[in-house]
Motif scaffolding. Structure first.
Motif, PDB file in Angstrom:
ATOM      1  N   MET A   1     -13.829   9.154   8.600  1.00  0.00           N
ATOM      2  CA  MET A   1     -13.835   8.495   7.290  1.00  0.00           C
ATOM      3  C   MET A   1     -12.397   8.182   6.865  1.00  0.00           C
ATOM      4  O   MET A   1     -11.536   9.048   6.903  1.00  0.00           O
ATOM      5  N   SER A   2     -12.151   6.958   6.479  1.00  0.00           N
ATOM      6  CA  SER A   2     -10.800   6.544   6.129  1.00  0.00           C
ATOM      7  C   SER A   2     -10.347   7.160   4.811  1.00  0.00           C
ATOM      8  O   SER A   2     -11.135   7.326   3.881  1.00  0.00           O
ATOM      9  N   LEU A   3      -9.059   7.504   4.773  1.00  0.00           N
ATOM     10  CA  LEU A   3      -8.482   8.043   3.547  1.00  0.00           C
ATOM     11  C   LEU A   3      -7.990   6.943   2.615  1.00  0.00           C
ATOM     12  O   LEU A   3      -7.597   7.218   1.486  1.00  0.00           O
ATOM     13  N   PHE A   4      -7.996   5.711   3.108  1.00  0.00           N
ATOM     14  CA  PHE A   4      -7.496   4.590   2.321  1.00  0.00           C
ATOM     15  C   PHE A   4      -8.645   3.905   1.595  1.00  0.00           C
ATOM     16  O   PHE A   4      -9.737   3.731   2.154  1.00  0.00           O
ATOM     17  N   PRO A   5      -8.424   3.510   0.344  1.00  0.00           N
ATOM     18  CA  PRO A   5      -9.504   2.857  -0.421  1.00  0.00           C
ATOM     19  C   PRO A   5      -9.851   1.490   0.143  1.00  0.00           C
ATOM     20  O   PRO A   5      -8.970   0.742   0.586  1.00  0.00           O
ATOM     21  N   THR A   6     -11.127   1.184   0.114  1.00  0.00           N
ATOM     22  CA  THR A   6     -11.594  -0.133   0.541  1.00  0.00           C
ATOM     23  C   THR A   6     -11.514  -1.114  -0.625  1.00  0.00           C
ATOM     24  O   THR A   6     -11.199  -0.742  -1.762  1.00  0.00           O
ATOM     25  N   ARG A   7     -11.849  -2.366  -0.338  1.00  0.00           N
ATOM     26  CA  ARG A   7     -11.853  -3.360  -1.408  1.00  0.00           C
ATOM     27  C   ARG A   7     -12.875  -3.004  -2.475  1.00  0.00           C
ATOM     28  O   ARG A   7     -12.639  -3.186  -3.670  1.00  0.00           O
ATOM     29  N   ALA A   8     -14.015  -2.455  -2.066  1.00  0.00           N
ATOM     30  CA  ALA A   8     -15.037  -2.037  -3.037  1.00  0.00           C
ATOM     31  C   ALA A   8     -14.542  -0.873  -3.890  1.00  0.00           C
ATOM     32  O   ALA A   8     -14.840  -0.800  -5.085  1.00  0.00           O
ATOM     33  N   ASP A   9     -13.791   0.028  -3.270  1.00  0.00           N
ATOM     34  CA  ASP A   9     -13.219   1.151  -4.029  1.00  0.00           C
ATOM     35  C   ASP A   9     -12.279   0.642  -5.114  1.00  0.00           C
ATOM     36  O   ASP A   9     -12.319   1.116  -6.258  1.00  0.00           O
ATOM     37  N   TRP A  10     -11.432  -0.311  -4.757  1.00  0.00           N
ATOM     38  CA  TRP A  10     -10.493  -0.860  -5.730  1.00  0.00           C
ATOM     39  C   TRP A  10     -11.248  -1.565  -6.868  1.00  0.00           C
ATOM     40  O   TRP A  10     -10.860  -1.446  -8.036  1.00  0.00           O
ATOM     41  N   ARG A  11     -12.311  -2.273  -6.515  1.00  0.00           N
ATOM     42  CA  ARG A  11     -13.085  -2.989  -7.533  1.00  0.00           C
ATOM     43  C   ARG A  11     -13.740  -2.016  -8.509  1.00  0.00           C
ATOM     44  O   ARG A  11     -13.684  -2.213  -9.727  1.00  0.00           O
ATOM     45  N   ARG A  12     -14.343  -0.951  -7.985  1.00  0.00           N
ATOM     46  CA  ARG A  12     -14.997   0.023  -8.857  1.00  0.00           C
ATOM     47  C   ARG A  12     -13.977   0.788  -9.693  1.00  0.00           C
ATOM     48  O   ARG A  12     -14.244   1.127 -10.853  1.00  0.00           O
ATOM     49  N   ALA A  13     -12.805   1.059  -9.126  1.00  0.00           N
ATOM     50  CA  ALA A  13     -11.765   1.742  -9.898  1.00  0.00           C
ATOM     51  C   ALA A  13     -11.268   0.860 -11.038  1.00  0.00           C
ATOM     52  O   ALA A  13     -11.017   1.345 -12.156  1.00  0.00           O
ATOM     53  N   ALA A  14     -11.121  -0.439 -10.769  1.00  0.00           N
ATOM     54  CA  ALA A  14     -10.692  -1.368 -11.821  1.00  0.00           C
ATOM     55  C   ALA A  14     -11.740  -1.456 -12.922  1.00  0.00           C
ATOM     56  O   ALA A  14     -11.405  -1.508 -14.118  1.00  0.00           O
ATOM     57  N   GLU A  15     -13.011  -1.453 -12.538  1.00  0.00           N
ATOM     58  CA  GLU A  15     -14.081  -1.472 -13.539  1.00  0.00           C
ATOM     59  C   GLU A  15     -14.069  -0.190 -14.372  1.00  0.00           C
ATOM     60  O   GLU A  15     -14.272  -0.225 -15.589  1.00  0.00           O
ATOM     61  N   ASP A  16     -13.833   0.918 -13.704  1.00  0.00           N
ATOM     62  CA  ASP A  16     -13.753   2.202 -14.418  1.00  0.00           C
ATOM     63  C   ASP A  16     -12.633   2.164 -15.448  1.00  0.00           C
ATOM     64  O   ASP A  16     -12.805   2.590 -16.600  1.00  0.00           O
ATOM     65  N   LEU A  17     -11.482   1.650 -15.039  1.00  0.00           N
ATOM     66  CA  LEU A  17     -10.327   1.597 -15.936  1.00  0.00           C
ATOM     67  C   LEU A  17     -10.597   0.693 -17.136  1.00  0.00           C
ATOM     68  O   LEU A  17     -10.356   1.087 -18.286  1.00  0.00           O
ATOM     69  N   THR A  18     -11.098  -0.519 -16.891  1.00  0.00           N
ATOM     70  CA  THR A  18     -11.319  -1.455 -17.995  1.00  0.00           C
ATOM     71  C   THR A  18     -12.433  -0.978 -18.928  1.00  0.00           C
ATOM     72  O   THR A  18     -12.301  -1.058 -20.147  1.00  0.00           O
TER      73      THR A  18
END
Length: 269
Positions: A1-18
Motif C-alpha cells: 500500500m502506497s504511503l503517498f496520497p492519490t488524486r482521490a485522497d487529495w480531492r477528499r482532503a480538499a473537500e474536508d477542508l472547505t
C-alpha cells in the motif's frame, strides 16, 4: 500500500477542508461549550482563565525583573504580552495532541469533516486569548503605557500564526491519534521550548552569536511577530519571511499526512 496520497485522497482532503471551514457554526459552538464545561459550577467561571494567568504574571514578573536587572515598570508589561501570546501558541499545540481523540464519541457516530475539530481547538484557544487580553489592558493602564501605531501589525502576525496553527494541529492531531506516546513527548518538548523562546527574556540578552536560537525557533518567530507590535516595535521583514517559511514547511508535512491518513482516524480512535 502506497504511503503517498492519490488524486482521490487529495480531492477528499480538499473537500474536508472547505466543508470544515464553512461549518463555522459547529466548531464555534463546540469551542464555546468546551470553555463552559471546563468551568461549570465554578464560582468565578471563565474568569479563572484571566485570574490564574494574572497571578502567574505578577509573581514571575516581580522575581525575574530583579534576576534580569530590568525595571518592573517595563519588564512586567513585556512579560504580560509575551505570556499571553505564548499561552495561545502552546495551548494550540497542547490541545492538538487530543484533537481527534477528544472527538472520538462524535466521529464514531457520524461522518463529519475532520477540519471541524481542528478549528474547534483553535477557536477554543482564541477564546482564552480574549480573556487574557484583559490582563494586557490592565497592565498597560497600570504602568501608563500607550500603544504605538505599530499595534496594527498584530493582525497580520496573528493571522500568520493561526494559519501555521491550523497546519500544525492537523499534523500533530493525526500523529498523536496513531501514536499515543507522542502527547507526552510533545509536552516535554514544549517545556524546553518555553525556555528557548523569548518569553521571559529579551532577544538582545543573547548576543549576536546565539541569534540562531530565535531565528530557527518557530515559537519565537510567531511570538515576536505578534508581540513586538504590542511592545511598540515594527517587526522586520525577515521575521515575516521566517514565518512564511515555517508555514510552507508545515504545509509540506501536514497536507500529505492529512490527505493520506484522514480516513483512518476513526479506526485509530
Amino acid at each position: 500500500m502506497s504511503l503517498f496520497p492519490t488524486r482521490a485522497d487529495w480531492r477528499r482532503a480538499a473537500e474536508d477542508l472547505t466543508q470544515g471551514l464553512a461549518a463555522w457554526h459547529i466548531w464555534s459552538l463546540l469551542a464555546f461549550n468546551d470553555i463552559r464545561q471546563r468551568y461549570k459550577r465554578s464560582r468565578f467561571g471563565q474568569f479563572w482563565i484571566t485570574l490564574s494567568t494574572g497571578i502567574f504574571i505578577a509573581g514571575i514578573g516581580i522575581v525575574y525583573s530583579y534576576l534580569f536587572d530590568r525595571p518592573i515598570e517595563t519588564y512586567v508589561p513585556y512579560l504580560s504580552v509575551n505570556i499571553v501570546i505564548w499561552t495561545l501558541l502552546a495551548g494550540i499545540v497542547t490541545d492538538s495532541t487530543g484533537v481527534f481523540t477528544q472527538a472520538g464519541h462524535i466521529l464514531g457516530q457520524q461522518a463529519m469533516p475532520k477540519t471541524i475539530f481542528v478549528m474547534r481547538v483553535i477557536v477554543r484557544q482564541l477564546i482564552i486569548l480574549a480573556h487574557n487580553l484583559v490582563i494586557i489592558a490592565l497592565v498597560f493602564m497600570l504602568f501608563g503605557i500607550v500603544p504605538t501605531p505599530a499595534v496594527v501589525m498584530v493582525v497580520p502576525g496573528l493571522l500568520l500564526a493561526l494559519v501555521a496553527s491550523l497546519l500544525t494541529a492537523m499534523a500533530i492531531g493525526l500523529l498523536c491519534t496513531r501514536f499515543r506516546d507522542l502527547p507526552q513527548i510533545i509536552q516535554s518538548l514544549l517545556q524546553v521550548a518555553f525556555f528557548l523562546t523569548p518569553v521571559m527574556w529579551h532577544t538582545d540578552q543573547l548576543g549576536g552569536q546565539a541569534s540562531y536560537i530565535v531565528d530557527f525557533n518557530p515559537f519565537a518567530v510567531f511570538l515576536l511577530i505578534v508581540a513586538d507590535p504590542l511592545h511598540g516595535q515594527w517587526p522586520g521583514v525577515e521575521r515575516y519571511l521566517q514565518a512564511l517559511a515555517v508555514i510552507v514547511l508545515m504545509g509540506l508535512v501536514a497536507a500529505p499526512l492529512f490527505a493520506r491518513f484522514r480516513a483512518r482516524i476513526v479506526y485509530w480512535l
